[in-house]
Design a protein around this motif. Structure first.
Motif, PDB file in Angstrom:
ATOM      1  N   HIS A  70       0.846  -1.183   0.000  1.00  0.00           N
ATOM      2  CA  HIS A  70       0.000   0.000   0.000  1.00  0.00           C
ATOM      3  C   HIS A  70       0.882   1.234   0.000  1.00  0.00           C
ATOM      4  O   HIS A  70       2.083   1.142   0.241  1.00  0.00           O
ATOM      5  N   LEU A  71       0.263   2.372  -0.232  1.00  0.00           N
ATOM      6  CA  LEU A  71       1.019   3.610  -0.121  1.00  0.00           C
ATOM      7  C   LEU A  71       1.099   3.955   1.360  1.00  0.00           C
ATOM      8  O   LEU A  71       0.274   4.675   1.896  1.00  0.00           O
ATOM      9  N   THR A  72       2.067   3.334   2.011  1.00  0.00           N
ATOM     10  CA  THR A  72       2.195   3.575   3.439  1.00  0.00           C
ATOM     11  C   THR A  72       3.671   3.760   3.735  1.00  0.00           C
ATOM     12  O   THR A  72       4.527   3.396   2.939  1.00  0.00           O
ATOM     13  N   SER A  73       3.962   4.355   4.862  1.00  0.00           N
ATOM     14  CA  SER A  73       5.363   4.575   5.208  1.00  0.00           C
ATOM     15  C   SER A  73       5.927   3.321   5.862  1.00  0.00           C
ATOM     16  O   SER A  73       5.180   2.480   6.370  1.00  0.00           O
ATOM     17  N   PHE A  74       7.226   3.233   5.870  1.00  0.00           N
ATOM     18  CA  PHE A  74       7.879   2.124   6.561  1.00  0.00           C
ATOM     19  C   PHE A  74       7.424   2.084   8.019  1.00  0.00           C
ATOM     20  O   PHE A  74       7.057   1.032   8.540  1.00  0.00           O
ATOM     21  N   SER A  75       7.431   3.238   8.662  1.00  0.00           N
ATOM     22  CA  SER A  75       7.090   3.295  10.093  1.00  0.00           C
ATOM     23  C   SER A  75       5.698   2.740  10.347  1.00  0.00           C
ATOM     24  O   SER A  75       5.474   1.929  11.239  1.00  0.00           O
ATOM     25  N   ARG A  76       4.774   3.166   9.533  1.00  0.00           N
ATOM     26  CA  ARG A  76       3.387   2.735   9.694  1.00  0.00           C
ATOM     27  C   ARG A  76       3.233   1.243   9.390  1.00  0.00           C
ATOM     28  O   ARG A  76       2.542   0.513  10.096  1.00  0.00           O
ATOM     29  N   GLY A  87       1.420   6.899  -5.712  1.00  0.00           N
ATOM     30  CA  GLY A  87       2.803   6.598  -6.069  1.00  0.00           C
ATOM     31  C   GLY A  87       2.872   5.622  -7.217  1.00  0.00           C
ATOM     32  O   GLY A  87       1.863   5.029  -7.614  1.00  0.00           O
ATOM     33  N   GLU A  88       4.059   5.511  -7.768  1.00  0.00           N
ATOM     34  CA  GLU A  88       4.360   4.506  -8.785  1.00  0.00           C
ATOM     35  C   GLU A  88       5.524   3.726  -8.226  1.00  0.00           C
ATOM     36  O   GLU A  88       6.479   4.312  -7.715  1.00  0.00           O
ATOM     37  N   GLN A  89       5.456   2.415  -8.351  1.00  0.00           N
ATOM     38  CA  GLN A  89       6.528   1.640  -7.740  1.00  0.00           C
ATOM     39  C   GLN A  89       6.875   0.411  -8.550  1.00  0.00           C
ATOM     40  O   GLN A  89       5.997  -0.251  -9.083  1.00  0.00           O
ATOM     41  N   THR A  90       8.156   0.109  -8.621  1.00  0.00           N
ATOM     42  CA  THR A  90       8.593  -1.161  -9.193  1.00  0.00           C
ATOM     43  C   THR A  90       9.295  -1.946  -8.094  1.00  0.00           C
ATOM     44  O   THR A  90       9.784  -1.358  -7.125  1.00  0.00           O
ATOM     45  N   GLU A 138      11.522   0.666  -6.015  1.00  0.00           N
ATOM     46  CA  GLU A 138      11.829   2.007  -6.516  1.00  0.00           C
ATOM     47  C   GLU A 138      10.498   2.753  -6.546  1.00  0.00           C
ATOM     48  O   GLU A 138       9.560   2.280  -7.162  1.00  0.00           O
ATOM     49  N   ARG A 139      10.434   3.860  -5.840  1.00  0.00           N
ATOM     50  CA  ARG A 139       9.139   4.532  -5.701  1.00  0.00           C
ATOM     51  C   ARG A 139       9.230   6.011  -6.058  1.00  0.00           C
ATOM     52  O   ARG A 139      10.157   6.697  -5.641  1.00  0.00           O
ATOM     53  N   VAL A 140       8.263   6.450  -6.846  1.00  0.00           N
ATOM     54  CA  VAL A 140       8.045   7.879  -7.043  1.00  0.00           C
ATOM     55  C   VAL A 140       6.728   8.181  -6.355  1.00  0.00           C
ATOM     56  O   VAL A 140       5.734   7.493  -6.590  1.00  0.00           O
ATOM     57  N   THR A 141       6.751   9.173  -5.481  1.00  0.00           N
ATOM     58  CA  THR A 141       5.581   9.439  -4.646  1.00  0.00           C
ATOM     59  C   THR A 141       5.033  10.827  -4.924  1.00  0.00           C
ATOM     60  O   THR A 141       5.800  11.788  -5.091  1.00  0.00           O
ATOM     61  N   TYR A 142       3.715  10.922  -4.965  1.00  0.00           N
ATOM     62  CA  TYR A 142       3.050  12.185  -5.271  1.00  0.00           C
ATOM     63  C   TYR A 142       2.240  12.696  -4.088  1.00  0.00           C
ATOM     64  O   TYR A 142       1.707  11.914  -3.299  1.00  0.00           O
ATOM     65  N   ALA A 143       2.147  14.000  -4.006  1.00  0.00           N
ATOM     66  CA  ALA A 143       1.159  14.643  -3.140  1.00  0.00           C
ATOM     67  C   ALA A 143       0.334  15.470  -4.115  1.00  0.00           C
ATOM     68  O   ALA A 143       0.801  16.494  -4.609  1.00  0.00           O
ATOM     69  N   GLY A 144      -0.853  14.990  -4.421  1.00  0.00           N
ATOM     70  CA  GLY A 144      -1.614  15.610  -5.504  1.00  0.00           C
ATOM     71  C   GLY A 144      -0.833  15.455  -6.790  1.00  0.00           C
ATOM     72  O   GLY A 144      -0.425  14.345  -7.129  1.00  0.00           O
ATOM     73  N   ASP A 145      -0.580  16.568  -7.492  1.00  0.00           N
ATOM     74  CA  ASP A 145       0.181  16.432  -8.742  1.00  0.00           C
ATOM     75  C   ASP A 145       1.655  16.805  -8.571  1.00  0.00           C
ATOM     76  O   ASP A 145       2.390  16.898  -9.542  1.00  0.00           O
ATOM     77  N   ARG A 146       2.081  17.020  -7.344  1.00  0.00           N
ATOM     78  CA  ARG A 146       3.501  17.294  -7.110  1.00  0.00           C
ATOM     79  C   ARG A 146       4.260  16.004  -6.815  1.00  0.00           C
ATOM     80  O   ARG A 146       3.778  15.143  -6.091  1.00  0.00           O
TER      81      ARG A 146
END
Ligand code: GLP
Length: 243
Positions: free
Chosen positions: A87-93, A182-185, A211-219
């Motif tokens: 999921h789009l979650t942080s390592f910590s979470r 995010g996009e991830q491979t 490998e992850r590219v992460t977005y906040a909205g369109d940024r």
């Protein structure tokens, strides 16, 4: 523990599976990573089952990476096993959700000029400032992942002065930036000397590299590479018919 894939309700669990379950519970409640499990003889007495069943259940847990045999010494608890659902979650979470305590060792953190590759992924001009953070991530004290992330300085001014334990928490609480997609491979890789040293594993040991590219909205807020120990981390997916 091992993932439970469930079983048809009508099929009773085998003795072997039952004993495996009991052992997993015992490991969770009474033992810590690095502890030896009780002897076969002690388990036979305690669980009132045959030696063969105890052996089979232990073999299953060795196979699953929960236990590890050290030749001539005994059988030991290896450490946390994480089944990630990506999921789009942080390592910590992700670790906390599994009852594990996440911790971070910041190996390096600095501001540098984005090279072409980083700039392209973050959608900024080459040469613009990015913060590059190299971290070791642990769960219950066990090294799990080695991460290198790049973050646009323009979005996160003063990031280097922050505590870089959970970046996603800092992004949200300090900068009001909440990751949304995010996009991830994921690919397999053998640990190089540096990764092996940091993670405390053998050189060439298998890694799952995200490998992850992460977005906040369109940024675009992140370009990160996370190398997870393949003996501690698996990817779990629910598979459904193709629509
Ligand atoms: C995962 C992702 C990384 C991300 C990290 C954030 O590990 N693979 O790309 O940087 O989570 O986790 P935290 O908020 O704990 O720093």
């Amino acid at each position: 523990g091992l993932v439970d894939f469930g079983r048809p309700a009508s099929v009773a669990p085998t003795k072997r599976a039952q004993v495996r379950g009991i052992l997993e519970q015992l490991i969770d409640t009474e033992l810590a990573p690095g502890d030896a499990i009780p002897s076969e003889r002690a388990l036979v007495t305690r669980l009132a089952v045959s030696r063969v069943t105890v052996r089979q259940a232990i073999a299953d847990l060795v196979e699953g990476g929960v236990l590890e045999r050290v030749h001539g010494k005994g059988t030991y608890v290896t450490g946390p096993q994480v089944d990630s659902r990506l999921h789009l979650t942080s390592f910590s979470r992700e670790m906390r959700d599994r009852g594990l305590i996440p911790a971070t060792v910041v190996l390096s953190a600095r501001e540098e000029a984005a090279d072409d590759e980083v700039a392209y992924a973050l959608r900024i001009r080459p040469g613009r400032a990015v913060v590059r953070v190299e971290r070791l991530r642990t769960a219950d004290g066990t090294p799990m992942a080695y991460e290198v992330g790049n973050y646009p300085s323009a979005l996160f001014p003063g990031l280097l002065d922050r505590e870089l334990g959970s970046l996603y928490d800092v992004f949200a609480s300090v900068y009001g930036v909440v990751v949304t997609s995010g996009e991830q491979t994921v690919r397999a890789e053998a640990a190089d000397a540096h990764q092996a040293r940091v993670l405390g594993i053998a050189k060439r040991a298998p890694l799952l590299v995200q490998e992850r590219v992460t977005y906040a909205g369109d940024r675009v807020v992140e370009l990160a590479t996370s190398a997870y120990r393949a003996d501690r981390y698996r990817i779990h997916m629910a598979i459904t018919p193709r629509g």
